[in-house]
Structures are given as C-alpha cells and as structure tokens.
Design a protein around this motif. Structure first.
Motif, PDB file in Angstrom:
ATOM      1  N   PRO A 102      46.055 -40.747  46.907  1.00  0.00           N
ATOM      2  CA  PRO A 102      47.375 -41.386  46.774  1.00  0.00           C
ATOM      3  C   PRO A 102      48.266 -40.732  45.724  1.00  0.00           C
ATOM      4  O   PRO A 102      49.470 -40.578  45.933  1.00  0.00           O
ATOM      5  N   ALA A 103      47.689 -40.336  44.604  1.00  0.00           N
ATOM      6  CA  ALA A 103      48.493 -39.791  43.508  1.00  0.00           C
ATOM      7  C   ALA A 103      48.935 -38.353  43.769  1.00  0.00           C
ATOM      8  O   ALA A 103      49.960 -37.915  43.242  1.00  0.00           O
ATOM      9  N   THR A 104      48.167 -37.624  44.576  1.00  0.00           N
ATOM     10  CA  THR A 104      48.502 -36.227  44.892  1.00  0.00           C
ATOM     11  C   THR A 104      48.318 -36.031  46.404  1.00  0.00           C
ATOM     12  O   THR A 104      47.309 -35.499  46.861  1.00  0.00           O
ATOM     13  N   PRO A 105      49.275 -36.474  47.198  1.00  0.00           N
ATOM     14  CA  PRO A 105      49.099 -36.570  48.650  1.00  0.00           C
ATOM     15  C   PRO A 105      49.031 -35.248  49.397  1.00  0.00           C
ATOM     16  O   PRO A 105      48.988 -35.252  50.626  1.00  0.00           O
ATOM     17  N   GLN A 106      49.010 -34.131  48.695  1.00  0.00           N
ATOM     18  CA  GLN A 106      48.779 -32.856  49.372  1.00  0.00           C
ATOM     19  C   GLN A 106      47.292 -32.565  49.506  1.00  0.00           C
ATOM     20  O   GLN A 106      46.912 -31.643  50.222  1.00  0.00           O
ATOM     21  N   PHE A 107      46.439 -33.398  48.881  1.00  0.00           N
ATOM     22  CA  PHE A 107      45.018 -33.059  48.795  1.00  0.00           C
ATOM     23  C   PHE A 107      44.131 -34.148  49.403  1.00  0.00           C
ATOM     24  O   PHE A 107      44.450 -35.334  49.369  1.00  0.00           O
ATOM     25  N   TRP A 108      42.989 -33.686  49.945  1.00  0.00           N
ATOM     26  CA  TRP A 108      41.981 -34.598  50.465  1.00  0.00           C
ATOM     27  C   TRP A 108      41.259 -35.312  49.321  1.00  0.00           C
ATOM     28  O   TRP A 108      41.122 -34.774  48.223  1.00  0.00           O
ATOM     29  N   CYS A 109      40.757 -36.483  49.630  1.00  0.00           N
ATOM     30  CA  CYS A 109      39.945 -37.237  48.678  1.00  0.00           C
ATOM     31  C   CYS A 109      38.578 -36.554  48.524  1.00  0.00           C
ATOM     32  O   CYS A 109      37.885 -36.290  49.512  1.00  0.00           O
TER      33      CYS A 109
END
Length: 239
Positions: A102-109
């Motif tokens: 959520p905080a960095t929406p360019q990246f997968w969890c």
C-alpha cells in the motif's frame, strides 16, 4: 515486446498445435486457441497485414517493457500460482488479493505490513521480464492490452503459464507503442481501459460459453483493449 492482443486464455505453449505438432482437436488447448488469438502476434502462428482487419493504424504491434532489476517491481517480477482460470476471469485478481504494498504501490508485497506476500517467479533470472527473450512466454517478451500500462504482471500458474502482461517503461506516466503502420505513439497509464473485472474473450472455467467471452466480441477493456485486438471491428476514436 510482442503484443498478443486483448486476451490471453490459451495463447501459450504451442499455439494452435500441441507439442507433437498435431492440429486441434488433439487436445483442449488448441481447441480453445482461436477464441483468444486476437493480437498481431501469436505463438507458432504467422500473421500478415491482411489479418489486421481493424486497420494497421488502429492496432498495436509491439510495446515497451521494463526489465527486471531484482527489486520486486510489480511490472517486472511475476506474481505466480494464483490459480487456474482465475486471472482470465478477473484481471484485477492480484490487486484484489492485496498483493501490492500500500505505501509503495509500484512493488509486490514481500513480507511488508498490510499486504499479502506473493508467490513470485524469482529475481533477476530467466523467469523475469525481459529475460530469455526468444522463448516469448508471457513474463519474458509478450504484452497484452488488458491491464493499463505499468500495471502488475499477474499469472494464473507458474511463470510459463498465462496472465496479464502489461506494457511498462521507465518513463513517467506511460509507455511507447509501435502501431501496425510503423507509427510510434506514447500511451498514458490513464488510458480508458473498460471493465477491468471482465473475463477475457475466450476464457473458460466458470465463464465457459458465456456470451461476453465468446469469440468475435468487442473488447471488454475499452479503448486500450480495442487497440490490441486486430479484428474485432471496434471503433477507435481519440487516439
């Protein structure tokens, strides 16, 4: 990367034939191939300009992709093993399963708080975006016009299976595409993309045979989808 259109259900493996090169109906994959073979490029099947019925200027032939840097970028590392027929029947599946940070929406969890850690295809190896180019599998060098540019790379099964394979780039806010007539255009991430929860044309599973997924239908993915299909007779305006 090569554009396979606005569907992906069975455009994989050996295309219209099985591994033994026998034609359909040798097995179920080539039987369903034609329904989802909607783009300029396909697997083990030639396409000529005469096949692009929507017009060369209205059909995307290729698009940019960003290659993997090992940083779990959602565009370059694939989320895999999401279940058979799942992504075909809902291209937003990986988003709705909360797999993006959520905080960095360019990246997968990847163990981050507030999201679901993905099963992933590896990092900086042959399974990622831009690698193993000649294979032309979905994560490697194939794109489709379902999810908008710079969206997530979300696969049904393993990395050599099918999934949404968006175009991507290191540019701000969009990607370059190559049209069938040779023109190069810049497409923004905000391009109109229709119903993002709509099943792909040719999708089977729970939607097998339903009217909206049958061959010959207009793209459910709006202007973006219509630019990827080569012969669905959509009207392209404002592009």
């Amino acid at each position: 990367a090569l554009c396979t259109g606005d569907s992906f259900s069975q455009v994989w493996d050996n295309g219209p034939k099985e591994g033994n090169l026998r034609p359909a109906p040798d097995n179920w994959r080539p039987t369903y191939f034609d329904a989802s073979d909607r783009g300029v490029f396909s697997r083990r099947k030639g396409t000529s300009f005469n096949d692009i019925l929507d017009g060369l200027a209205n059909t995307i032939a290729m698009g940019e992709i960003a290659t993997d840097l090992g940083d779990f970028d959602k565009r370059t590392t694939a989320s895999v093993e999401n279940g058979g027929w799942q992504v075909e029947n809902n291209p937003l599946l990986c988003v709705e399963r909360n797999q993006i940070v959520p905080a960095t929406p360019q990246f997968w969890c990847n163990g981050d708080p507030g999201c679901t850690t993905i099963n992933h295809s590896g990092s900086i190896d042959i399974k990622c975006r831009g690698m193993n180019w000649a294979w032309a599998a979905f994560p490697h060098t194939t794109v489709n016009t379902i999810r908008p540019p710079n969206s997530e790379l979300c696969m049904n099964g393993w990395y050599d299976n099918v999934g949404v394979a968006p175009m991507s780039s290191r540019h701000q806010g969009g990607v370059h595409v190559l049209m069938g007539d040779g023109a190069v255009k810049f497409v923004t991430d905000s391009i109109e993309a229709g119903n993002q929860r709509a099943p792909a044309i040719g999708s089977c599973g729970v939607n097998c045979g339903q009217p909206l997924t049958r061959p010959g239908k207009a793209s459910p993915y709006g202007l973006w989808g219509s630019l990827g299909s080569r012969g669905a007779k959509e009207t392209v305006q404002g592009f």
